[in-house]
Design a protein around this motif. Structure first.
Motif, PDB file in Angstrom:
ATOM      1  N   ALA A  40      17.554  31.527 -25.007  1.00  0.00           N
ATOM      2  CA  ALA A  40      18.371  32.667 -25.401  1.00  0.00           C
ATOM      3  C   ALA A  40      19.825  32.371 -25.060  1.00  0.00           C
ATOM      4  N   PRO A  41      20.759  33.022 -25.738  1.00  0.00           N
ATOM      5  CA  PRO A  41      22.183  32.789 -25.456  1.00  0.00           C
ATOM      6  C   PRO A  41      22.511  33.039 -23.995  1.00  0.00           C
ATOM      7  N   GLY A  42      23.150  32.064 -23.378  1.00  0.00           N
ATOM      8  CA  GLY A  42      23.569  32.216 -21.994  1.00  0.00           C
ATOM      9  C   GLY A  42      22.465  32.069 -20.969  1.00  0.00           C
ATOM     10  N   LYS A  43      21.264  31.714 -21.423  1.00  0.00           N
ATOM     11  CA  LYS A  43      20.149  31.591 -20.489  1.00  0.00           C
ATOM     12  C   LYS A  43      19.594  30.171 -20.502  1.00  0.00           C
ATOM     13  N   GLU A  44      18.830  29.861 -19.463  1.00  0.00           N
ATOM     14  CA  GLU A  44      18.219  28.545 -19.392  1.00  0.00           C
ATOM     15  C   GLU A  44      17.025  28.468 -20.343  1.00  0.00           C
ATOM     16  N   ARG A  45      16.724  27.252 -20.698  1.00  0.00           N
ATOM     17  CA  ARG A  45      15.560  26.993 -21.516  1.00  0.00           C
ATOM     18  C   ARG A  45      14.290  27.414 -20.778  1.00  0.00           C
ATOM     19  N   GLU A  46      13.354  27.987 -21.500  1.00  0.00           N
ATOM     20  CA  GLU A  46      12.134  28.528 -20.888  1.00  0.00           C
ATOM     21  C   GLU A  46      10.915  28.014 -21.650  1.00  0.00           C
ATOM     22  N   GLU A  47       9.924  27.556 -20.912  1.00  0.00           N
ATOM     23  CA  GLU A  47       8.671  27.158 -21.547  1.00  0.00           C
ATOM     24  C   GLU A  47       7.867  28.401 -21.866  1.00  0.00           C
ATOM     25  N   VAL A  48       7.513  28.557 -23.112  1.00  0.00           N
ATOM     26  CA  VAL A  48       6.807  29.754 -23.575  1.00  0.00           C
ATOM     27  C   VAL A  48       5.298  29.564 -23.513  1.00  0.00           C
ATOM     28  N   SER A  49       4.830  28.485 -24.125  1.00  0.00           N
ATOM     29  CA  SER A  49       3.394  28.268 -24.217  1.00  0.00           C
ATOM     30  C   SER A  49       3.129  26.849 -24.671  1.00  0.00           C
ATOM     31  N   CYS A  50       1.970  26.321 -24.291  1.00  0.00           N
ATOM     32  CA  CYS A  50       1.584  25.015 -24.803  1.00  0.00           C
ATOM     33  C   CYS A  50       0.067  24.940 -24.903  1.00  0.00           C
ATOM     34  N   ILE A  51      -0.402  23.963 -25.659  1.00  0.00           N
ATOM     35  CA  ILE A  51      -1.827  23.790 -25.887  1.00  0.00           C
ATOM     36  C   ILE A  51      -2.151  22.311 -25.948  1.00  0.00           C
ATOM     37  N   ASP A  52      -3.323  21.970 -25.406  1.00  0.00           N
ATOM     38  CA  ASP A  52      -3.843  20.624 -25.544  1.00  0.00           C
ATOM     39  C   ASP A  52      -4.882  20.674 -26.653  1.00  0.00           C
ATOM     40  N   PRO A  53      -4.564  20.161 -27.828  1.00  0.00           N
ATOM     41  CA  PRO A  53      -5.492  20.292 -28.963  1.00  0.00           C
ATOM     42  C   PRO A  53      -6.829  19.597 -28.742  1.00  0.00           C
ATOM     43  N   SER A  54      -6.889  18.647 -27.817  1.00  0.00           N
ATOM     44  CA  SER A  54      -8.147  17.928 -27.626  1.00  0.00           C
ATOM     45  C   SER A  54      -9.220  18.799 -26.996  1.00  0.00           C
ATOM     46  N   ASP A  55      -8.811  19.778 -26.167  1.00  0.00           N
ATOM     47  CA  ASP A  55      -9.810  20.634 -25.528  1.00  0.00           C
ATOM     48  C   ASP A  55      -9.492  22.122 -25.643  1.00  0.00           C
TER      49      ASP A  55
END
Length: 119
Positions: A40-55
């Motif tokens: 977001a403007p003026g904010k640090e990068r944030e990890e939202v979500s991730c997935i491991d497609p193998s499992d």
């Protein structure tokens, strides 16, 4: 060459929904963890979500738990982020990212797609 092409951003009212998509190419889908960051403007990068497609294992940031759902369609090498009950604070540029399984940092970043939530 690894490529991550995000799409689906736009303008939505608070409480609404959007679905982001990310088309991946240039790598074996099952060998990578893929996901979404936002900034977001003026904010640090944030990890939202991730997935491991193998499992199918997933991770969600605290700010989106219960509202966002990540999924993948492995045959199409496509990643999705279903965003429900959107809030003004979800406004950000969303990036599709990927990293090899076992790697600490996300090595690959796609271009961002802008999500704007009006209150």
């Amino acid at each position: 060459e690894v490529q991550l092409q995000a799409s689906g951003g736009g303008l939505v009212q608070a409480g609404g929904s959007l679905r982001l998509s990310c088309a991946a190419s240039g790598f074996r889908f099952d060998d990578y963890v893929i996901g979404w960051f936002r900034q977001a403007p003026g904010k640090e990068r944030e990890e939202v979500s991730c997935i491991d497609p193998s499992d199918g294992s997933t991770y969600y940031g605290d700010s989106v738990k219960g509202r966002f759902t990540i999924s993948s369609e492995n045959a199409k090498k496509t990643l999705y982020l279903q965003m429900d009950n959107l809030k003004a604070e979800d406004t950000a540029v969303y990036y599709c990212v990927g990293k090899q399984v076992g790697t600490r940092e996300f090595q690959y970043w796609g271009q961002g797609t802008l999500v704007t939530v009006s209150s």
